[in-house]
Design an enzyme around this catalytic site. Structure first.
Site, PDB file in Angstrom:
ATOM      1  CB  CYS A  51      19.628  -6.430  13.045  1.00 60.92           C
ATOM      2  SG  CYS A  51      20.124  -8.166  12.961  1.00 60.92           S
ATOM      3  CG  ASP A  60      24.990  -8.459  13.940  1.00 59.39           C
ATOM      4  OD1 ASP A  60      25.970  -8.057  14.594  1.00 59.39           O
ATOM      5  OD2 ASP A  60      25.096  -9.203  12.951  1.00 59.39           O
ATOM      6  NE  ARG A  98      28.337  -8.025  12.933  1.00 58.01           N
ATOM      7  CZ  ARG A  98      28.336  -8.545  11.694  1.00 58.01           C
ATOM      8  NH1 ARG A  98      29.453  -8.534  10.983  1.00 58.01           N
ATOM      9  NH2 ARG A  98      27.227  -9.066  11.204  1.00 58.01           N
ATOM     10  CG  HIS A 119      23.462  -5.156  10.027  1.00 61.38           C
ATOM     11  ND1 HIS A 119      24.463  -6.093   9.979  1.00 61.38           N
ATOM     12  CD2 HIS A 119      22.446  -5.747  10.697  1.00 61.38           C
ATOM     13  CE1 HIS A 119      24.077  -7.191  10.587  1.00 61.38           C
ATOM     14  NE2 HIS A 119      22.852  -7.010  11.040  1.00 61.38           N
ATOM     15  CB  CYS A 128      22.050  -8.789   7.966  1.00 63.50           C
ATOM     16  SG  CYS A 128      20.696  -9.360   9.025  1.00 63.50           S
TER      17      CYS A 128
END
Length: 211
Positions: free
Chosen positions: A44, A46, A48, A100, A103
């Site tokens: 992803c 993202d 993080r 994750h 999400c």
């Protein structure tokens, strides 16, 4: 959470490069000779999700493709080009699809709140929710439903990887990478290695008997 300024990013890069040279004066010369990563990582976008940090890997170990909610679309030329290069040119030994918890793409699909291009992009996750709605809605909390949907999403994308023409060619040659589905638990920093429904996929003809 502490955020760096733009200037700090450049400063940090110079410090990192100097630290690497102190540890190994030939580090960058060796890095520049080429790449032969054993892993293709599809994750992803993202912020993080820096898998190099979570797996303690160095530059050159992970070949990486990332997009919103770690989708494997069979019409995404970007992803297919990455996959083909990883399998046929680099000869990666493992392909990891990693989602994750928490999400945003999964949550938007679940709640039906995505709009614009993102709505089209995460629609396969929305369909996954609707296909499994009875089971998911029976879970006692939104958090558990979202976590389970994130897992379903990863498994669906691993299956999509197996169905690509790239992997089908690799199956015919009898030399193909192992595939894995991971979910990162943001709360703990732990990777969950999901069991794959391999027997079901064999019966559907998605993967060979030797898979």
């Amino acid at each position: 959470m502490l955020y760096h300024s733009y200037e700090e990013l450049i400063k940090n890069n110079l410090e990192w490069a100097e630290e690497k040279l102190q540890q190994n004066p030939a580090y960058f010369e060796q890095l520049a000779t080429g790449q032969k990563p054993p892993f293709l990582f599809i994750g992803c976008s993202d912020s993080r999700m820096p898998l190099n940090s979570f797996t303690k890997t160095e530059p050159g170990e992970l070949f990486i493709h990332r997009n919103v909610a770690n989708q494997v679309s069979l019409t995404d030329m970007n992803l297919l080009a990455v996959l083909e290069y990883a399998v046929e040119a680099l000869g990666v030994q493992h392909i990891v699809v990693c989602g994750h918890y928490r999400c945003g793409g999964v949550e938007a699909a679940y709640r039906g709140t995505a709009t614009g291009v993102v709505e089209s992009w995460v629609n396969p996750i929305r369909e996954l929710y609707l296909q499994n709605r009875q089971e998911l809605d029976a879970l006692p909390s939104d958090e558990e439903r979202l976590n389970k949907l994130a897992q379903y999403n990863v498994l669906a994308q691993v299956k999509n990887i197996c169905n690509t023409s790239v992997m089908q060619r690799a199956y015919q040659k009898g030399n193909y990478p192992k595939v894995h589905g991971w979910v990162l638990d943001i709360h703990k920093g732990h990777i969950i290695d999901l069991p794959l429904p391999v027997q079901d996929w064999k019966e559907l003809g998605c993967v060979p008997d030797s898979f």
